[in-house]
Enzyme design. Structure first.
Site, PDB file in Angstrom:
ATOM      1  N   HIS A 196      -2.158  11.807   6.791  1.00  0.00           N
ATOM      2  CA  HIS A 196      -2.389  12.213   5.410  1.00  0.00           C
ATOM      3  C   HIS A 196      -3.821  11.870   4.983  1.00  0.00           C
ATOM      4  CE1 HIS A 196       1.974  12.423   5.456  1.00  0.00           C
ATOM      5  NE2 HIS A 196       1.960  13.003   4.260  1.00  0.00           N
ATOM      6  N   HIS A 290       1.966   4.677   4.590  1.00  0.00           N
ATOM      7  CA  HIS A 290       1.313   3.992   5.696  1.00  0.00           C
ATOM      8  C   HIS A 290       0.791   2.614   5.292  1.00  0.00           C
ATOM      9  CE1 HIS A 290       1.422   7.648   8.177  1.00  0.00           C
ATOM     10  NE2 HIS A 290       1.127   8.297   7.061  1.00  0.00           N
TER      11      HIS A 290
END
Length: 419
Positions: A196, A290
């Site tokens: 991302h 994350h």
């Protein structure tokens, strides 16, 4: 006692048999070339719609061309700081924290597709225009940049998946691959480098760099008008960057610029809006997805990829593809600044390219001048020069500098009197 003014051209009345003396210079075929020398064609009246469009373009330039070097530093700093906060401070689990939210599903996961949707037509149309319709040069010197950017996107995202699959394990023993572990309904713990963060930063930087041909794009119209005038009166003097173009290239440039500029402006506005959306989505990624180390590594990879291609590879003379904005003629100049300084190869153009002087536009979208004192630089408004004649511009700059020095002296005298 007031006396009657002497006529400027007393011979006109005598030659025509009229007794009136005209105190103005009439037009018509009697005006010689020496009397008319120095005139330039004026621009066509600007409509309100054109003014509004240019206002929107100016705001978009301020947004997308915000100091790129500072933006890169902000990317790295925010990836570290916000990610650390997100790792240790529990943020509320909102709708945007879900992986299946609208923005993540339809924008981030196919982010490179959205980027190509705007970048490809903008690159093709702008490069086709500044190469004067030379599609072979456009395909060879400019289009490969998109192919290279797509290659790096594919290469790095695939490598991230390989790393996660190779250096991870399932929460339940007996599953050696991520796919089999997930199909069984278990969790896979691996080193998941943030795709991302990478795609958002990579797309944002590519959008910024590929949008640079719009800098000083409006000046091409003025160059065309002045060059057509120079050729109509057989004048070769001046520093117009279009001087080196032949008649066929001039006709092609005139046609393409008029027909494609509205489309190019619309695409640029879309690119600016998309780049702003990527920055907003990046903040959400920092907060909810994350771990910090995974996001920082992906951000560093994206920035190094950008620097290698747009700041080292493309500016290097003799290597293809070329930088954005290069064409058959040069209407802007590029320089390099913080964090890694590298001399530009655009500062010297050949006669065929029609390089017109020391003006330049840096990577942050601001127009400057090389080897020109600050008091002699051309005043600008909304990125456009206020004067087209170098002599008039220099005189105006000198007057402004003199007025500034006078105000400073008055302020110093006033302070001295008060003390």
């Amino acid at each position: 006692m007031a006396t009657k003014r002497r006529p400027l051209r007393p011979n006109i009345g005598a030659a025509s048999g009229s007794g009136s003396n005209m105190n103005f210079r009439p037009g018509g075929p009697d005006i010689t070339r020496s009397e008319a020398r120095g005139t330039r064609p004026t621009a066509a009246p600007t409509s309100i719609r054109e003014i509004l469009v240019m206002g929107v373009i100016h705001l978009c330039k301020k947004t997308i061309f915000f100091n790129t070097d500072l933006k890169v530093a902000l990317y790295l700093g925010s990836l570290f700081v916000i990610s650390v906060i997100g790792d240790f401070v529990p943020f509320p689990k909102t709708y945007f924290a879900r992986s299946d939210n609208l923005f993540n599903t339809y924008f981030v996961k196919i982010g490179w597709g959205w980027t190509l949707l705007f970048v490809v037509p903008f690159l093709v149309l702008s490069a086709y225009t500044i190469t004067c319709g030379d599609h072979k040069r456009m395909l060879r010197h400019h289009f490969p940049r998109i192919v290279i950017a797509t290659f790096f996107w594919f290469f790095w995202t695939k490598l991230f998946n390989i790393v996660e699959n190779s250096y991870g394990r399932c929460t339940v023993k007996g599953f050696q691959s991520k796919s089999s572990c997930l199909k069984a309904g278990h969790l896979w713990h691996g080193f998941d480098i943030s795709g991302h963060a990478f795609i958002l930063i990579h797309s944002s930087l590519v959008l910024i760099e590929e949008a640079r041909p719009i800098i000083k794009w409006e000046t091409i119209k003025e160059h065309i008008r002045n060059e057509l005038h120079n050729r109509s009166v057989s004048e070769n003097a001046g520093t117009n960057p279009l001087r080196g173009l032949n008649d066929e290239q001039m006709r092609s440039l005139q046609f393409l610029y008029k027909r494609l500029t509205p489309i190019i402006r619309t695409l640029f506005i879309g690119m600016a809006a998309l780049q702003l959306l990527w920055d907003i989505m990046l903040v959400g990624t920092m907060l909810y997805y994350h771990r910090m180390i995974e996001k920082v590594i992906s951000g560093i990879i994206a920035i190094l990829t950008w620097y290698f291609t747009y700041r080292f590879w493309y500016p290097t003379r003799g290597l293809l593809p070329e930088e954005p904005g290069n064409g058959t003629f040069y209407y802007q100049r590029e320089t390099y600044g913080f964090p890694f300084k590298r001399p530009s190869h655009l500062s010297s153009g050949t006669a065929a390219s029609g390089a017109s002087g020391p003006t330049r536009a840096n990577h942050n979208g601001k127009v400057g001048a090389t080897n020109v004192p600050k008091d002699q630089q051309v005043p600008t408004f909304m990125g456009m020069p206020l004067f087209t004649s170098p002599k008039v511009a220099t005189a105006a700059a000198s007057l402004l500098q003199s007025a500034q020095q006078k105000r400073e002296r008055e302020q110093q005298q006033q302070l001295g009197a008060e003390s």
